[in-house]
Design an enzyme around this catalytic site. Sequence first.
Site, mmCIF file in Angstrom:
data_model
loop_
_atom_site.group_PDB
_atom_site.id
_atom_site.type_symbol
_atom_site.label_atom_id
_atom_site.label_comp_id
_atom_site.label_asym_id
_atom_site.label_seq_id
_atom_site.Cartn_x
_atom_site.Cartn_y
_atom_site.Cartn_z
ATOM 1 N N PHE A 36 -6.900 19.754 14.028
ATOM 2 C CA PHE A 36 -7.113 20.453 15.254
ATOM 3 C C PHE A 36 -5.316 20.507 15.772
ATOM 4 O O PHE A 36 -5.117 19.430 16.056
ATOM 5 C CB PHE A 36 -8.154 19.820 16.203
ATOM 6 C CG PHE A 36 -8.005 20.739 17.413
ATOM 7 C CD1 PHE A 36 -8.678 21.838 17.316
ATOM 8 C CD2 PHE A 36 -7.235 20.284 18.561
ATOM 9 C CE1 PHE A 36 -8.571 22.688 18.815
ATOM 10 C CE2 PHE A 36 -7.162 21.142 19.768
ATOM 11 C CZ PHE A 36 -8.011 22.340 19.753
ATOM 12 N N ASP A 80 1.566 15.721 14.459
ATOM 13 C CA ASP A 80 0.694 16.013 15.707
ATOM 14 C C ASP A 80 0.134 14.591 16.269
ATOM 15 O O ASP A 80 -0.888 14.320 15.844
ATOM 16 C CB ASP A 80 -0.297 17.115 15.338
ATOM 17 C CG ASP A 80 -1.016 17.422 16.756
ATOM 18 O OD1 ASP A 80 -1.020 16.569 17.667
ATOM 19 O OD2 ASP A 80 -1.806 18.541 16.629
ATOM 20 N N LYS A 115 -1.420 14.606 25.591
ATOM 21 C CA LYS A 115 -2.389 14.298 26.250
ATOM 22 C C LYS A 115 -2.169 13.069 27.270
ATOM 23 O O LYS A 115 -2.276 12.978 28.203
ATOM 24 C CB LYS A 115 -3.810 13.907 25.391
ATOM 25 C CG LYS A 115 -4.160 15.281 24.721
ATOM 26 C CD LYS A 115 -5.539 14.949 24.092
ATOM 27 C CE LYS A 115 -6.211 16.343 23.964
ATOM 28 N NZ LYS A 115 -6.202 17.141 22.673
HETATM 29 C C1 LIG Z 1 -5.881 18.274 22.150
HETATM 30 C C2 LIG Z 1 -5.093 18.566 20.958
HETATM 31 C C3 LIG Z 1 -4.262 19.551 20.765
HETATM 32 C C4 LIG Z 1 -4.065 20.536 21.963
HETATM 33 O O1 LIG Z 1 -3.557 20.146 23.179
HETATM 34 P P1 LIG Z 1 -3.692 21.151 24.500
HETATM 35 O O2 LIG Z 1 -2.881 20.234 25.358
HETATM 36 O O3 LIG Z 1 -5.282 21.111 24.783
HETATM 37 O O4 LIG Z 1 -3.062 22.438 24.100
HETATM 38 C C5 LIG Z 1 -3.464 19.401 19.748
HETATM 39 N N1 LIG Z 1 -3.611 18.664 18.668
HETATM 40 C C6 LIG Z 1 -4.354 17.980 18.688
HETATM 41 C C7 LIG Z 1 -4.488 16.516 17.678
HETATM 42 C C8 LIG Z 1 -5.097 17.510 19.958
HETATM 43 O O5 LIG Z 1 -6.046 16.589 20.143
#
Ligand SMILES: *Cc1c(COP(=O)(O)O)cnc(C)c1O
Length: 393
Positions: free
Chosen positions: A128, A213, A242
């Site tokens: 994701f 990521d 986050k």
């Molecule tokens: C939540 C998340 C995203 C997206 O972040 P947003 O602030 O919602 O755009 C991207 N990568 C990972 C691994 C995530 O958990």
Amino acid sequence: MSSLFPTYARYPIAIVKGKGSRLWDDQGKEYLDFMGGLAVTNLGHVPDEVKDALVAQLGELWHASNLFVNPYQEKAAKLLTDNSCADAVFFCNSGAEANEAAIKLARRYHQKVLGNDRYEVITFTQSFHGRTLATLTATGQDKVKEGFLPLPEGFVHVPLHDLPALEAAITDRTAAIMLELVQAEGGVIVVEPEFLRGVRELCDRHGLLLILDEVQTGMGRTGKLFAHQHYDVEPDIFTLAKGIGSGFPVGAMLGKEKLIPAFTAGSHATTFGGTPIASTVVAATVESILKQDAPARAAASGEYLIAKLSEKLLDLPVVTEIRGRGLLIGIQCTEPVADWISELHKRGLLVVSAGPTVIRLLPSLLVSREDIDRAVELIAAVLTEAAAAKASN
Ligand SMILES: *Cc1c(COP(=O)(O)O)cnc(C)c1O
């Protein structure tokens, strides 16, 4: 009737107040929070040191523009580079935007610094990476793509932990390989060290950039400040969001020195990236995480929580595995968990799923042993009842 687009299947609870590991709804009911706003409130809700810094900054300056020198942003960036393998930071407002910046930087490094025409990014199934058009295309889950065709070009997916498939996917168009070190939305799948070493070797052999990521795994969540610090591998680029702002919307893309010339003046920008307020919150959050040794506390609490869960749940026929790293933990169940999550919410424990059959736990990194014991007790009660109901059917 709501005036909002119905983009979320919202739990029927209106949260109006929070402190530490506690949340309260508009009826005054108290909840023990084991979802942490999805890995955002790593220091708990309304952490004092961050709140004090934010309140002080509110009386000074909110916004000037990235057209001016920004000492607040410099301070936040230096804290991040001093405590990581990165040499430069670009601030933005979300995880998706941080990943967009990473993808753009990878393409531009190849096209402007190395002078080739590589653009493709290889990512992994079940990954994701966000909801913008590029990052939802990078995401290895079909459900986020439905109805959004055509998708941008330049993304290829391979199964996680399959090094031969990864190598076979590399072509003369490949610019980078991007992955999460714990696939969080994808079900709490921890990346194996040998696999990451193999990915790094492939990147080095083929001249590709390694992008990690760390939007969900960063800021102490897995028991180190950044999840890649568990591995003897350094990324070229990694992204944060986050947990970096304690709930204030912030994202960051960090890169190695060789990438700095790829982003020249005017090549990338965002109005709100690293405003004085956002940068103050980031600096206070990072300082507080370091000062309180939050990553080490997450590592110890995570071990304790996994041990307790294993002891209470692994004998139940509805649970097959407890897995995770630090305080990013998944309980793999044999069937859909949505009803059990609702029941836990009713009993005052907030948890979330990671896919249909995994209960995900993301408490504050500062969670107490008493709160962990209480959460395990509630989860064990609900899953024991679920197992008994199943047996009597
Ligand atoms: C939540 C998340 C995203 C997206 O972040 P947003 O602030 O919602 O755009 C991207 N990568 C990972 C691994 C995530 O958990």
